[in-house]
Design a protein around this motif. Structure first.
Motif, PDB file in Angstrom:
ATOM      1  N   ASP A  26       0.808  -1.223   0.000  1.00 46.40           N
ATOM      2  CA  ASP A  26       0.000   0.000   0.000  1.00 46.40           C
ATOM      3  C   ASP A  26       0.839   1.269   0.000  1.00 46.40           C
ATOM      4  O   ASP A  26       0.387   2.312  -0.451  1.00 46.40           O
ATOM      5  CB  ASP A  26      -0.929   0.024   1.218  1.00 46.40           C
ATOM      6  N   ASP A  27       2.055   1.185   0.530  1.00 47.69           N
ATOM      7  CA  ASP A  27       2.877   2.388   0.671  1.00 47.69           C
ATOM      8  C   ASP A  27       3.934   2.536  -0.421  1.00 47.69           C
ATOM      9  O   ASP A  27       4.824   3.362  -0.305  1.00 47.69           O
ATOM     10  CB  ASP A  27       3.549   2.412   2.048  1.00 47.69           C
ATOM     11  N   GLU A  28       3.851   1.738  -1.487  1.00 48.14           N
ATOM     12  CA  GLU A  28       4.872   1.831  -2.533  1.00 48.14           C
ATOM     13  C   GLU A  28       4.278   2.263  -3.868  1.00 48.14           C
ATOM     14  O   GLU A  28       3.125   1.967  -4.184  1.00 48.14           O
ATOM     15  CB  GLU A  28       5.619   0.510  -2.699  1.00 48.14           C
ATOM     16  N   PHE A 136      -5.768   2.600  -8.288  1.00 43.45           N
ATOM     17  CA  PHE A 136      -4.724   1.582  -8.360  1.00 43.45           C
ATOM     18  C   PHE A 136      -3.375   2.176  -7.981  1.00 43.45           C
ATOM     19  O   PHE A 136      -2.611   1.573  -7.237  1.00 43.45           O
ATOM     20  CB  PHE A 136      -4.664   0.986  -9.773  1.00 43.45           C
ATOM     21  N   LEU A 137      -3.094   3.361  -8.479  1.00 39.71           N
ATOM     22  CA  LEU A 137      -1.798   3.992  -8.206  1.00 39.71           C
ATOM     23  C   LEU A 137      -1.720   4.592  -6.809  1.00 39.71           C
ATOM     24  O   LEU A 137      -0.652   4.620  -6.198  1.00 39.71           O
ATOM     25  CB  LEU A 137      -1.497   5.059  -9.260  1.00 39.71           C
ATOM     26  N   ILE A 138      -2.842   5.105  -6.300  1.00 39.52           N
ATOM     27  CA  ILE A 138      -2.903   5.701  -4.953  1.00 39.52           C
ATOM     28  C   ILE A 138      -4.029   4.991  -4.198  1.00 39.52           C
ATOM     29  O   ILE A 138      -5.189   5.355  -4.320  1.00 39.52           O
ATOM     30  CB  ILE A 138      -3.170   7.222  -5.009  1.00 39.52           C
ATOM     31  N   PRO A 139      -3.692   3.969  -3.430  1.00 34.04           N
ATOM     32  CA  PRO A 139      -4.731   3.158  -2.778  1.00 34.04           C
ATOM     33  C   PRO A 139      -5.481   3.915  -1.686  1.00 34.04           C
ATOM     34  O   PRO A 139      -4.949   4.833  -1.071  1.00 34.04           O
ATOM     35  CB  PRO A 139      -3.934   1.993  -2.188  1.00 34.04           C
ATOM     36  N   ASP A 140      -6.716   3.496  -1.485  1.00 34.98           N
ATOM     37  CA  ASP A 140      -7.554   4.087  -0.446  1.00 34.98           C
ATOM     38  C   ASP A 140      -7.379   3.288   0.840  1.00 34.98           C
ATOM     39  O   ASP A 140      -7.998   2.244   1.025  1.00 34.98           O
ATOM     40  CB  ASP A 140      -9.014   4.078  -0.902  1.00 34.98           C
ATOM     41  N   THR A 141      -6.491   3.788   1.683  1.00 35.90           N
ATOM     42  CA  THR A 141      -6.260   3.167   2.995  1.00 35.90           C
ATOM     43  C   THR A 141      -6.250   4.277   4.043  1.00 35.90           C
ATOM     44  O   THR A 141      -6.050   5.447   3.700  1.00 35.90           O
ATOM     45  CB  THR A 141      -4.902   2.427   3.037  1.00 35.90           C
ATOM     46  N   PRO A 142      -6.467   3.932   5.306  1.00 38.68           N
ATOM     47  CA  PRO A 142      -6.444   4.975   6.338  1.00 38.68           C
ATOM     48  C   PRO A 142      -5.135   5.773   6.351  1.00 38.68           C
ATOM     49  O   PRO A 142      -5.150   6.999   6.486  1.00 38.68           O
ATOM     50  CB  PRO A 142      -6.639   4.184   7.636  1.00 38.68           C
TER      51      PRO A 142
END
Length: 188
Positions: A26-28, A136-142
């Protein structure tokens, strides 16, 4: 196959599931060569071809669902390899068409082209692919929702304008995420 209407929350959920399924944290940031190799390994019928610049006319790339092939002009491929945001978004857009099951020969080009203005189905598929590419390129996570647009642009190697749009989507989507989590898991 009939074109399916997907909500923004469904598109975001599918993009996140595909991203994780292809082995991206998620962070890459997504690297295009790694992405294309992983797509080919996971979906053996998927292929891509680098074509001469100008071979697709005004289109920046093309997904052909019948051939299961992504066509990338050399300049777009090289720019994506260098991590240029627009080119990376172009590749992700066409992959969105592929992984969302869109049928036909679909091009990433200037938004609002004649075909999009005439066809509601095409307009919907292009919207979904644009949304999918960003998700896809910038995921939706907290953790990602806490970042500002500048941090999104830097971390995920997208253009500042794409980061601003995605930041806005993430901030405005709180109620959609809450609703979809109450409804249970989505069919990915």
């Amino acid at each position: 196959m009939r074109h399916a209407f997907l909500t923004d929350a469904q598109i975001d959920a599918r993009a996140l599931a595909h991203r994780r399924g292809l082995g991206f944290r998620d962070d890459e940031a997504v690297e295009v060569a790694v992405l294309l190799a992983r797509l080919k390994a996971r979906y053996p019928e998927f292929s891509y071809e680098r074509v001469l610049d100008g071979a697709l006319g005004e289109a920046e790339a093309q997904w052909d669902s019948q051939a299961r092939r992504l066509l990338l002009p050399e300049a777009v491929f090289q720019a994506a390899e260098r991590g240029e945001g627009r080119a990376l978004m172009t590749v992700a857009h066409e992959i969105g068409h592929a992984l969302l099951g869109h049928e036909g020969s679909l091009n990433r080009g200037p938004a609002g082209g004649r075909a999009e203005r005439v066809s509601a189905k095409l307009r919907s598929m292009e919207y979904q692919a644009r949304r999918y590419a960003a998700a896809f390129l910038i995921p939706d996570t907290p953790a990602v929702r806490r970042l500002d647009a500048t941090a999104l642009s830097e971390r995920y190697r997208v253009s500042m304008s794409a980061a601003i749009v995605r930041h806005s989507e993430l901030k405005s989507g709180e109620s959609a995420r809450a609703l979809s989590s109450r409804q249970g898991s989505l069919d990915l």
